[in-house]
Design an enzyme around this catalytic site. Structure first.
Site, PDB file in Angstrom:
ATOM      1  N   GLU A  67       3.674 -48.713   8.376  1.00  0.00           N
ATOM      2  CA  GLU A  67       4.769 -49.944   8.834  1.00  0.00           C
ATOM      3  C   GLU A  67       5.816 -49.242   9.716  1.00  0.00           C
ATOM      4  O   GLU A  67       6.315 -49.920  10.364  1.00  0.00           O
ATOM      5  CB  GLU A  67       5.716 -50.022   7.572  1.00  0.00           C
ATOM      6  CG  GLU A  67       4.802 -50.910   6.140  1.00  0.00           C
ATOM      7  CD  GLU A  67       5.576 -51.371   4.958  1.00  0.00           C
ATOM      8  OE1 GLU A  67       5.970 -52.379   4.955  1.00  0.00           O
ATOM      9  OE2 GLU A  67       5.923 -50.379   4.404  1.00  0.00           O
TER      10      GLU A  67
ATOM     11  N   TYR B 280      30.645 -62.918  18.214  1.00  0.00           N
ATOM     12  CA  TYR B 280      29.304 -62.606  17.640  1.00  0.00           C
ATOM     13  C   TYR B 280      28.536 -61.762  18.414  1.00  0.00           C
ATOM     14  O   TYR B 280      27.432 -61.428  17.711  1.00  0.00           O
ATOM     15  CB  TYR B 280      28.820 -64.125  17.303  1.00  0.00           C
ATOM     16  CG  TYR B 280      28.970 -65.119  18.154  1.00  0.00           C
ATOM     17  CD1 TYR B 280      27.955 -65.389  19.080  1.00  0.00           C
ATOM     18  CD2 TYR B 280      30.065 -66.077  18.038  1.00  0.00           C
ATOM     19  CE1 TYR B 280      28.110 -66.440  19.984  1.00  0.00           C
ATOM     20  CE2 TYR B 280      30.175 -67.183  19.092  1.00  0.00           C
ATOM     21  CZ  TYR B 280      29.167 -67.318  20.128  1.00  0.00           C
ATOM     22  OH  TYR B 280      29.142 -68.189  21.087  1.00  0.00           O
TER      23      TYR B 280
ATOM     24  N   GLU C 244      16.969 -52.520   1.782  1.00  0.00           N
ATOM     25  CA  GLU C 244      18.405 -52.462   1.119  1.00  0.00           C
ATOM     26  C   GLU C 244      19.073 -51.696   1.709  1.00  0.00           C
ATOM     27  O   GLU C 244      20.483 -51.924   2.363  1.00  0.00           O
ATOM     28  CB  GLU C 244      18.239 -52.150  -0.396  1.00  0.00           C
ATOM     29  CG  GLU C 244      17.641 -53.064  -1.479  1.00  0.00           C
ATOM     30  CD  GLU C 244      16.030 -53.077  -1.437  1.00  0.00           C
ATOM     31  OE1 GLU C 244      15.363 -53.419  -2.388  1.00  0.00           O
ATOM     32  OE2 GLU C 244      15.352 -52.392  -0.437  1.00  0.00           O
TER      33      GLU C 244
ATOM     34  N   LYS D 189      11.555 -59.248   5.767  1.00  0.00           N
ATOM     35  CA  LYS D 189      10.284 -58.731   6.400  1.00  0.00           C
ATOM     36  C   LYS D 189       9.160 -59.940   6.773  1.00  0.00           C
ATOM     37  O   LYS D 189       8.805 -60.419   5.521  1.00  0.00           O
ATOM     38  CB  LYS D 189       9.823 -57.591   5.571  1.00  0.00           C
ATOM     39  CG  LYS D 189       8.409 -56.860   6.265  1.00  0.00           C
ATOM     40  CD  LYS D 189       7.990 -55.690   5.764  1.00  0.00           C
ATOM     41  CE  LYS D 189       8.994 -54.644   5.748  1.00  0.00           C
ATOM     42  NZ  LYS D 189       8.514 -53.382   5.005  1.00  0.00           N
TER      43      LYS D 189
END
Length: 122
Positions: A21, A53, A72, A98
């Site tokens: 990954e 933004y 997390e 993901k």
């Protein structure tokens, strides 16, 4: 209280527990809500009276470049960085998805959502 949203921000990044990954990477979709007082900007039409933004988007992209094992951890870093740069923010909700998790079955993605409240002006 007013809100700013960044919706479906798509970023290619390299997060995950599995070594591949961190080599192959995948697309992530981020959705952000933050709360702050936007009424001064509503009256003044001055960028200095709000939170850009574009600046929030830059923070998200910078943090997504830092590899992490856990979504997390990524989300927590993004929330901390936004608040450190914009202490007038009183609440942040961030969902990180993901899009191609290495799991069996077909799915739109795997997500985590973190929410955090802050005292105004801290």
């Amino acid at each position: 209280m007013s809100k700013i949203y960044l919706e479906d921000v798509k970023i290619y990044a390299y997060h995950g527990v599995l070594p591949e990954e961190n080599i192959i990477g995948t697309n992530y979709i981020l959705n952000l809500e933050l709360r702050t007082d936007l009424w001064k900007a509503a009256e003044s039409d001055d960028l200095n009276d709000t939170i850009s933004y574009a600046d929030i988007n830059d923070i998200i992209h910078a943090e997504m470049k830092i590899k992490s094992k856990l979504l997390e951890h990524v989300a927590g870093r993004i929330i901390s960085s936004i608040h450190n740069n914009f202490p007038q923010v009183t609440y942040i909700k961030l969902k990180v998805t993901k899009t191609a998790p290495p799991m069996q079955g077909e799915m739109k993605g795997a997500s985590v959502e973190l929410k955090k409240s802050f005292k105004s002006g801290n």
